[in-house]
Design an enzyme around this catalytic site. Sequence first.
Site, PDB file in Angstrom:
ATOM      1  N   ASP A 201      -5.951  -0.341  -1.960  1.00 61.67           N
ATOM      2  CA  ASP A 201      -6.721  -1.167  -2.886  1.00 61.67           C
ATOM      3  C   ASP A 201      -8.016  -1.700  -2.300  1.00 61.67           C
ATOM      4  O   ASP A 201      -8.186  -1.783  -1.091  1.00 61.67           O
ATOM      5  CB  ASP A 201      -5.875  -2.375  -3.293  1.00 61.67           C
ATOM      6  CG  ASP A 201      -5.688  -3.348  -2.118  1.00 61.67           C
ATOM      7  OD1 ASP A 201      -5.195  -2.906  -1.051  1.00 61.67           O
ATOM      8  OD2 ASP A 201      -6.066  -4.527  -2.246  1.00 61.67           O
TER       9      ASP A 201
ATOM     10  N   ASP B 157      -5.053   1.862  10.566  1.00 60.59           N
ATOM     11  CA  ASP B 157      -6.498   1.657  10.729  1.00 60.59           C
ATOM     12  C   ASP B 157      -6.710   1.154  12.159  1.00 60.59           C
ATOM     13  O   ASP B 157      -6.763   1.951  13.096  1.00 60.59           O
ATOM     14  CB  ASP B 157      -6.931   0.667   9.638  1.00 60.59           C
ATOM     15  CG  ASP B 157      -8.404   0.334   9.622  1.00 60.59           C
ATOM     16  OD1 ASP B 157      -9.187   0.990  10.316  1.00 60.59           O
ATOM     17  OD2 ASP B 157      -8.791  -0.605   8.898  1.00 60.59           O
TER      18      ASP B 157
ATOM     19  N   LYS C 148      -7.018   6.520  10.504  1.00 64.05           N
ATOM     20  CA  LYS C 148      -8.441   6.510  10.870  1.00 64.05           C
ATOM     21  C   LYS C 148      -8.473   6.474  12.394  1.00 64.05           C
ATOM     22  O   LYS C 148      -8.476   5.386  12.980  1.00 64.05           O
ATOM     23  CB  LYS C 148      -9.128   5.253  10.328  1.00 64.05           C
ATOM     24  CG  LYS C 148      -9.279   5.179   8.810  1.00 64.05           C
ATOM     25  CD  LYS C 148      -9.951   3.862   8.420  1.00 64.05           C
ATOM     26  CE  LYS C 148     -10.129   3.722   6.944  1.00 64.05           C
ATOM     27  NZ  LYS C 148     -10.566   2.361   6.536  1.00 64.05           N
TER      28      LYS C 148
ATOM     29  N   GLY D  73       0.773  -1.248   0.000  1.00 63.00           N
ATOM     30  CA  GLY D  73       0.000   0.000   0.000  1.00 63.00           C
ATOM     31  C   GLY D  73       0.796   1.285   0.000  1.00 63.00           C
ATOM     32  O   GLY D  73       0.350   2.285  -0.560  1.00 63.00           O
TER      33      GLY D  73
ATOM     34  N   ARG E  92      -5.264   0.722  -6.763  1.00 68.00           N
ATOM     35  CA  ARG E  92      -4.007   1.298  -6.259  1.00 68.00           C
ATOM     36  C   ARG E  92      -3.463   2.376  -7.183  1.00 68.00           C
ATOM     37  O   ARG E  92      -2.712   3.247  -6.767  1.00 68.00           O
ATOM     38  CB  ARG E  92      -2.928   0.215  -6.124  1.00 68.00           C
ATOM     39  CG  ARG E  92      -3.214  -0.851  -5.087  1.00 68.00           C
ATOM     40  CD  ARG E  92      -1.944  -1.649  -4.826  1.00 68.00           C
ATOM     41  NE  ARG E  92      -2.188  -2.912  -4.136  1.00 68.00           N
ATOM     42  CZ  ARG E  92      -2.313  -3.035  -2.818  1.00 68.00           C
ATOM     43  NH1 ARG E  92      -2.242  -1.980  -2.050  1.00 68.00           N
ATOM     44  NH2 ARG E  92      -2.515  -4.231  -2.276  1.00 68.00           N
TER      45      ARG E  92
ATOM     46  N   PHE F 257     -14.163   2.889   4.324  1.00 71.65           N
ATOM     47  CA  PHE F 257     -13.229   2.202   3.433  1.00 71.65           C
ATOM     48  C   PHE F 257     -12.919   3.088   2.220  1.00 71.65           C
ATOM     49  O   PHE F 257     -13.819   3.619   1.579  1.00 71.65           O
ATOM     50  CB  PHE F 257     -13.801   0.853   2.986  1.00 71.65           C
ATOM     51  CG  PHE F 257     -12.795   0.015   2.266  1.00 71.65           C
ATOM     52  CD1 PHE F 257     -11.784  -0.630   2.962  1.00 71.65           C
ATOM     53  CD2 PHE F 257     -12.844  -0.117   0.880  1.00 71.65           C
ATOM     54  CE1 PHE F 257     -10.829  -1.387   2.289  1.00 71.65           C
ATOM     55  CE2 PHE F 257     -11.900  -0.881   0.211  1.00 71.65           C
ATOM     56  CZ  PHE F 257     -10.893  -1.510   0.917  1.00 71.65           C
ATOM     57  N   ILE F 258     -11.627   3.219   1.917  1.00 71.48           N
ATOM     58  CA  ILE F 258     -11.212   4.069   0.796  1.00 71.48           C
ATOM     59  C   ILE F 258     -10.291   3.294  -0.156  1.00 71.48           C
ATOM     60  O   ILE F 258      -9.724   2.255   0.220  1.00 71.48           O
ATOM     61  CB  ILE F 258     -10.489   5.344   1.296  1.00 71.48           C
ATOM     62  CG1 ILE F 258      -9.295   5.003   2.210  1.00 71.48           C
ATOM     63  CG2 ILE F 258     -11.418   6.257   2.083  1.00 71.48           C
ATOM     64  CD1 ILE F 258      -7.993   5.170   1.568  1.00 71.48           C
TER      65      ILE F 258
HETATM   66  P1  IMP Z   1      -4.624  -2.157  10.430  1.00 71.25           P
HETATM   67  O1  IMP Z   1      -3.769  -3.326  10.736  1.00 71.25           O
HETATM   68  O2  IMP Z   1      -6.067  -2.413  10.769  1.00 71.25           O
HETATM   69  O3  IMP Z   1      -4.133  -0.852  11.023  1.00 71.25           O
HETATM   70  O4  IMP Z   1      -4.677  -1.997   8.878  1.00 71.25           O
HETATM   71  C1  IMP Z   1      -3.639  -1.515   8.179  1.00 71.25           C
HETATM   72  C2  IMP Z   1      -3.629  -2.025   6.762  1.00 71.25           C
HETATM   73  O5  IMP Z   1      -4.943  -2.322   6.272  1.00 71.25           O
HETATM   74  C3  IMP Z   1      -3.092  -0.937   5.912  1.00 71.25           C
HETATM   75  O6  IMP Z   1      -1.708  -1.069   5.751  1.00 71.25           O
HETATM   76  C4  IMP Z   1      -3.856  -1.091   4.617  1.00 71.25           C
HETATM   77  O7  IMP Z   1      -3.117  -1.911   3.741  1.00 71.25           O
HETATM   78  C5  IMP Z   1      -5.143  -1.765   4.977  1.00 71.25           C
HETATM   79  N1  IMP Z   1      -6.284  -0.823   5.050  1.00 71.25           N
HETATM   80  C6  IMP Z   1      -6.834  -0.242   6.152  1.00 71.25           C
HETATM   81  N2  IMP Z   1      -7.862   0.563   5.850  1.00 71.25           N
HETATM   82  C7  IMP Z   1      -7.983   0.509   4.511  1.00 71.25           C
HETATM   83  C8  IMP Z   1      -8.893   1.147   3.566  1.00 71.25           C
HETATM   84  O8  IMP Z   1      -9.784   1.954   3.893  1.00 71.25           O
HETATM   85  N3  IMP Z   1      -8.694   0.831   2.254  1.00 71.25           N
HETATM   86  C9  IMP Z   1      -7.717  -0.029   1.827  1.00 71.25           C
HETATM   87  N4  IMP Z   1      -6.856  -0.646   2.661  1.00 71.25           N
HETATM   88  C10 IMP Z   1      -6.991  -0.378   3.988  1.00 71.25           C
HETATM   89 MG    MG Z   2      -0.510  -1.291   4.117  1.00 74.01          MG
END
Ligand code: IMP
Ligand code: MG
Length: 181
Positions: A165, A109, A137, A51, A171, A158-159
């Site tokens: 992606d 996230d 977020k 990402g 992407r 979600f974006i």
């Molecule tokens: P976390 O482990 O929940 O903090 O998620 C982090 C990973 O989830 C990021 O590195 C992103 O690759 C993916 N991610 C989180 N939110 C989104 C979103 O809204 N769109 C796309 N990918 C996301």
């Molecule tokens: Mg990521």
Amino acid sequence: MPTMDQVNIKDKTFALSIPESDILQAVEAVAQCINRDLAGQDPLFVCVLNGAFMFAADLMKRIDIPCEITFVKLSSYSGDSTTGTVKEIMGLNKSIEGRNVVVVEDIVDTGITMESILRSLRGKGARSIRVATFLQKPDALQRDITVDYVAMQIPNDFIVGYGLDYDGYGRNLKDIYTIVK
Ligand code: IMP
Ligand code: MG
């Protein structure tokens, strides 16, 4: 690709929410902070694939102090929700011993991914470890992690775009689009 008002990816529709000009302005602000904070510290950027590739590219173009970049590859998402487990697909192949590390992520996230990255980096002798994320977020955060640099904060929706992606697609979009419910 031109900026569109809406894009369809697979079964979902996304609406333009952050145009490229706003994105680049926010990236520039983060770069200025890093240039100031890490001057003379020979930072090593660790870009978290997939990402963060686009953010890392735009950020690096604006870093004007001597630095290096290396890449790790992780996976935690399946479709549009986090699986809660983080797989390491490609680990660090460069020593971080004595280095001032800046982890470069696309989005924090829940924080589960970042917590796992920080856990795997600790104990490897880095002089310091900072985190730079393009998006955060804040309402979704479930882990006690410190993020040093945040380009933009967004609501808990979600974006896609700018490296992020939906099921592998989107992407390549230069702007950010938010899911239409
Ligand atoms: P976390 O482990 O929940 O903090 O998620 C982090 C990973 O989830 C990021 O590195 C992103 O690759 C993916 N991610 C989180 N939110 C989104 C979103 O809204 N769109 C796309 N990918 C996301
Ligand atoms: Mg990521």
